[in-house]
Design an enzyme around this catalytic site. Structure first.
Site, PDB file in Angstrom:
ATOM      1  N   ARG A  94      39.286  18.718  27.987  1.00  0.00           N
ATOM      2  CA  ARG A  94      40.608  19.322  28.027  1.00  0.00           C
ATOM      3  C   ARG A  94      41.236  18.638  26.952  1.00  0.00           C
ATOM      4  O   ARG A  94      42.520  18.575  26.694  1.00  0.00           O
ATOM      5  CB  ARG A  94      41.255  18.829  29.310  1.00  0.00           C
ATOM      6  N   LYS A 116      46.834  24.999  14.429  1.00  0.00           N
ATOM      7  CA  LYS A 116      46.368  26.355  15.124  1.00  0.00           C
ATOM      8  C   LYS A 116      44.912  26.269  14.756  1.00  0.00           C
ATOM      9  O   LYS A 116      44.269  26.061  13.872  1.00  0.00           O
ATOM     10  CB  LYS A 116      46.823  27.759  14.237  1.00  0.00           C
ATOM     11  N   GLU A 158      47.434  32.022  -0.664  1.00  0.00           N
ATOM     12  CA  GLU A 158      48.069  31.617   0.531  1.00  0.00           C
ATOM     13  C   GLU A 158      49.469  30.759   0.097  1.00  0.00           C
ATOM     14  O   GLU A 158      50.220  30.480   0.438  1.00  0.00           O
ATOM     15  CB  GLU A 158      47.264  30.620   1.416  1.00  0.00           C
ATOM     16  N   LYS A 200      54.805  24.183   3.554  1.00  0.00           N
ATOM     17  CA  LYS A 200      54.237  24.608   4.755  1.00  0.00           C
ATOM     18  C   LYS A 200      54.833  23.639   6.088  1.00  0.00           C
ATOM     19  O   LYS A 200      55.200  24.038   7.162  1.00  0.00           O
ATOM     20  CB  LYS A 200      52.763  24.766   5.050  1.00  0.00           C
ATOM     21  N   GLU A 210      55.493  28.571  16.931  1.00  0.00           N
ATOM     22  CA  GLU A 210      55.607  29.998  16.423  1.00  0.00           C
ATOM     23  C   GLU A 210      56.361  30.753  17.535  1.00  0.00           C
ATOM     24  O   GLU A 210      55.724  31.639  18.150  1.00  0.00           O
ATOM     25  CB  GLU A 210      54.339  30.641  15.914  1.00  0.00           C
ATOM     26  N   ARG A 216      58.290  29.966  11.908  1.00  0.00           N
ATOM     27  CA  ARG A 216      56.892  29.866  11.439  1.00  0.00           C
ATOM     28  C   ARG A 216      56.537  31.366  11.157  1.00  0.00           C
ATOM     29  O   ARG A 216      55.377  31.625  10.454  1.00  0.00           O
ATOM     30  CB  ARG A 216      56.015  29.158  12.452  1.00  0.00           C
ATOM     31  N   ASN A 220      53.402  34.356   8.525  1.00  0.00           N
ATOM     32  CA  ASN A 220      52.394  35.644   8.556  1.00  0.00           C
ATOM     33  C   ASN A 220      52.587  36.740   7.493  1.00  0.00           C
ATOM     34  O   ASN A 220      52.068  37.630   7.716  1.00  0.00           O
ATOM     35  CB  ASN A 220      52.431  36.128   9.823  1.00  0.00           C
ATOM     36  N   HIS A 223      49.847  39.217   6.372  1.00  0.00           N
ATOM     37  CA  HIS A 223      49.035  38.926   7.320  1.00  0.00           C
ATOM     38  C   HIS A 223      48.795  40.122   8.192  1.00  0.00           C
ATOM     39  O   HIS A 223      47.785  40.209   8.757  1.00  0.00           O
ATOM     40  CB  HIS A 223      48.975  37.320   7.965  1.00  0.00           C
ATOM     41  N   HIS A 227      44.964  40.977   8.207  1.00  0.00           N
ATOM     42  CA  HIS A 227      44.035  40.772   9.373  1.00  0.00           C
ATOM     43  C   HIS A 227      43.420  42.067   9.516  1.00  0.00           C
ATOM     44  O   HIS A 227      42.463  42.360   9.802  1.00  0.00           O
ATOM     45  CB  HIS A 227      44.903  40.388  10.275  1.00  0.00           C
ATOM     46  N   HIS A 240      39.660  36.295   3.179  1.00  0.00           N
ATOM     47  CA  HIS A 240      40.679  36.220   3.773  1.00  0.00           C
ATOM     48  C   HIS A 240      42.223  36.333   2.673  1.00  0.00           C
ATOM     49  O   HIS A 240      42.791  36.858   2.882  1.00  0.00           O
ATOM     50  CB  HIS A 240      40.787  35.164   4.725  1.00  0.00           C
TER      51      HIS A 240
HETATM   52  N1  LIG Z   1      44.158  27.649  11.655  1.00  0.00           N
HETATM   53  C1  LIG Z   1      45.208  28.190  10.614  1.00  0.00           C
HETATM   54  O1  LIG Z   1      46.342  27.944  10.596  1.00  0.00           O
HETATM   55  C2  LIG Z   1      44.482  29.023   9.600  1.00  0.00           C
HETATM   56  C3  LIG Z   1      45.348  29.435   8.275  1.00  0.00           C
HETATM   57  C4  LIG Z   1      44.702  30.281   7.596  1.00  0.00           C
HETATM   58  C5  LIG Z   1      43.513  30.652   7.588  1.00  0.00           C
HETATM   59  N2  LIG Z   1      42.648  30.151   8.688  1.00  0.00           N
HETATM   60  C6  LIG Z   1      41.222  30.713   8.747  1.00  0.00           C
HETATM   61  O2  LIG Z   1      40.551  30.004   7.852  1.00  0.00           O
HETATM   62  C7  LIG Z   1      39.081  30.952   7.711  1.00  0.00           C
HETATM   63  C8  LIG Z   1      38.924  30.829   6.200  1.00  0.00           C
HETATM   64  O3  LIG Z   1      38.841  29.727   5.619  1.00  0.00           O
HETATM   65  P1  LIG Z   1      38.159  29.477   4.152  1.00  0.00           P
HETATM   66  O4  LIG Z   1      39.042  30.266   3.206  1.00  0.00           O
HETATM   67  O5  LIG Z   1      38.328  28.029   3.825  1.00  0.00           O
HETATM   68  O6  LIG Z   1      36.836  29.919   4.130  1.00  0.00           O
HETATM   69  P2  LIG Z   1      35.417  29.392   4.798  1.00  0.00           P
HETATM   70  O7  LIG Z   1      35.891  28.073   5.627  1.00  0.00           O
HETATM   71  O8  LIG Z   1      34.527  30.574   5.305  1.00  0.00           O
HETATM   72  O9  LIG Z   1      34.632  28.748   3.699  1.00  0.00           O
HETATM   73  C9  LIG Z   1      34.291  29.928   2.620  1.00  0.00           C
HETATM   74  C10 LIG Z   1      32.927  29.308   1.966  1.00  0.00           C
HETATM   75  O10 LIG Z   1      33.047  28.299   0.931  1.00  0.00           O
HETATM   76  C11 LIG Z   1      32.116  27.260   1.194  1.00  0.00           C
HETATM   77  N3  LIG Z   1      32.595  26.109   0.988  1.00  0.00           N
HETATM   78  C12 LIG Z   1      33.654  25.268   1.360  1.00  0.00           C
HETATM   79  N4  LIG Z   1      33.888  24.223   0.823  1.00  0.00           N
HETATM   80  C13 LIG Z   1      33.171  24.218  -0.297  1.00  0.00           C
HETATM   81  C14 LIG Z   1      33.210  23.203  -1.402  1.00  0.00           C
HETATM   82  N5  LIG Z   1      34.006  22.234  -1.492  1.00  0.00           N
HETATM   83  N6  LIG Z   1      32.285  23.622  -2.407  1.00  0.00           N
HETATM   84  C15 LIG Z   1      31.317  24.677  -2.370  1.00  0.00           C
HETATM   85  N7  LIG Z   1      31.413  25.651  -1.262  1.00  0.00           N
HETATM   86  C16 LIG Z   1      32.409  25.465  -0.158  1.00  0.00           C
HETATM   87  C17 LIG Z   1      31.611  27.365   2.710  1.00  0.00           C
HETATM   88  O11 LIG Z   1      30.273  26.992   2.932  1.00  0.00           O
HETATM   89  C18 LIG Z   1      31.896  28.863   2.887  1.00  0.00           C
HETATM   90  O12 LIG Z   1      30.722  29.444   2.608  1.00  0.00           O
HETATM   91  C19 LIG Z   1      39.655  32.264   8.174  1.00  0.00           C
HETATM   92  O13 LIG Z   1      38.751  32.049   9.377  1.00  0.00           O
HETATM   93  C20 LIG Z   1      41.043  31.981   8.640  1.00  0.00           C
HETATM   94  O14 LIG Z   1      41.375  32.949   9.721  1.00  0.00           O
HETATM   95  C21 LIG Z   1      43.150  29.448   9.555  1.00  0.00           C
HETATM   96 ZN   LIG Z   2      45.976  33.039   6.081  1.00  0.00          ZN
END
Ligand SMILES: NC(=O)c1ccc[n+]([C@@H]2O[C@H](COP(=O)([O-])OP(=O)(O)OC[C@H]3O[C@@H](n4cnc5c(N)ncnc54)[C@H](O)[C@@H]3O)[C@@H](O)[C@H]2O)c1
Ligand SMILES: [Zn+2]
Length: 338
Positions: A94, A116, A158, A200, A210, A216, A220, A223, A227, A240
């Site tokens: 939990r 999130k 972003e 942010k 949100e 907040r 989006n 997005h 999405h 993304h």
């Molecule tokens: N929680 C939130 O508020 C929020 C906000 C925006 C996006 N997201 C989510 O984040 C995700 C996308 O995240 P992302 O863009 O970081 O991509 P990711 O986490 O998929 O990473 C992208 C790639 O980069 C590689 N990588 C990561 N760090 C590295 C480094 N320092 N050196 C070399 N390679 C590296 C990873 O192995 C992976 O293959 C999506 O699922 C999206 O929905 C969440």
């Molecule tokens: Zn985003």
């Protein structure tokens, strides 16, 4: 970890194969030196990590590692690792503490701020999740040295979003520094990360959960369509941030038509995204498929999809629906196939 979660004796260090290979060992050693028992848990790279099957594996691994109520999950990786590990922490017993060590630009400026967490379903992104704030986030700009340029650009999208939707002075700063940012200059990137996190956090503090129409929702921007693009291509299309860039351009066009955004401001957004090397047009996606995905993303019918529009640079209005004529025109302009 010792400071942020004083009672912890065990750590589950969640990471993916690439980040684990680069930084897993030093991270594990540092945690060991702090006197913690560390179990390293590997998840698939990228969006594939955010599947219910992977979450279930993680739960079983947390059980096997003996992670208790006072222990901690550390997410070392990009936004995908953070979203999955954060959600695992939110649900395990939990809710146990977690700490983010974001390793992509996107994760440093966006996904690690705000609490999130989520996984995807075949029906759409982030459909199962919760708000679960990390105890702390460790942002180390040096981790970005190994990040592929394309990933870096996707993260810049972003930052542009935060500026365009909430902070005009950040937007102007990005315009001035776009050359250095496009060239991945370390000092400029580090400052961009600082500014984006601050901007942010300001928004999230005003509206942590949100609320309908709350501050907040501005985050989006871009997005709604972003999405839909990702889902329409089965999460194997653009990154993304790239999908969000296309989504922002379309939302700005709609904003000109329906929210009074000056045409010149829309052009400034386009120019900034161009300068940062972000895509202009969709890969080949049929319009009808996008419309289905738009509706599915937030479980509305297509005519009821809410768009975050920007009446001016630095300010977003409450999300609202737009005419289907306007939406179709914007999607066609973004490159959707009729
Ligand atoms: N929680 C939130 O508020 C929020 C906000 C925006 C996006 N997201 C989510 O984040 C995700 C996308 O995240 P992302 O863009 O970081 O991509 P990711 O986490 O998929 O990473 C992208 C790639 O980069 C590689 N990588 C990561 N760090 C590295 C480094 N320092 N050196 C070399 N390679 C590296 C990873 O192995 C992976 O293959 C999506 O699922 C999206 O929905 C969440
Ligand atoms: Zn985003």
């Amino acid at each position: 970890v010792r400071e942020l979660v004083p009672g912890a004796t065990r750590v589950a260090l969640v990471t993916d194969a690439r980040v684990g290979a680069l930084y897993g060992e030093p991270a594990r050693r540092a945690l060991r030196r702090a006197g913690l028992a560390v179990t390293v848990l590997r998840v698939p790279r990228g969006e594939r990590a955010k599947q219910s099957a992977e979450l279930a594996k993680l739960w079983r691994a947390l059980a096997a590692a003996g992670i208790g109520r006072h222990d901690v999950v550390v997410a070392l990786g990009g936004g995908a690792v953070g979203d999955l590990a954060g959600f695992a922490a939110a649900t395990w017993l939990r809710g146990v503490a977690w700490i983010g060590v974001p390793s992509t630009l996107l994760a440093q400026v966006d996904s690690s701020v705000g609490g999130k967490t989520a996984i995807d379903l075949p029906a759409g992104k982030n459909l199962v999740g919760s708000f679960h704030q990390p105890r702390g986030v460790l942002v180390d700009p040096a981790l970005l040295d190994t990040l592929p340029a394309r990933q870096l650009r996707a993260g810049l999208a972003e930052i542009v979003k935060v500026g365009m939707a909430t902070d005009a002075s950040l937007f102007r700063w990005l315009e001035r520094e776009s050359g250095r940012l496009a060239a991945s200059e370390g000092a400029a990137l580090e400052l961009a990360v600082r500014k984006a996190i601050r901007a942010k956090a300001r928004v999230v503090t005003r509206d942590e959960r949100e609320r309908e129409g709350g501050a907040r929702t501005a985050l989006n921007f871009g997005h709604t369509l972003g999405h839909a693009i990702e889902a329409a291509l089965g999460f194997r299309g653009p990154l993304h941030g790239e999908a969000v860039a296309i989504g922002m351009r379309a939302a700005a066009r709609i904003s000109v038509a329906a929210a009074g955004l000056p045409l010149g401001s829309c052009a400034r957004l386009d120019a900034l995204l161009d300068e940062l090397g972000l895509p202009r047009r969709l890969p080949r996606v049929p319009l009808a498929r996008l419309v289905v995905m738009l509706a599915r993303d937030k479980k509305r019918d297509a005519s009821n999809v809410r768009w975050v529009l920007t009446p001016e640079i630095g300010r977003a209005s409450v999300p609202r629906s737009i005419s289907s004529r306007l939406m179709r025109a914007a999607l066609l302009e973004a490159g959707a196939r009729a």
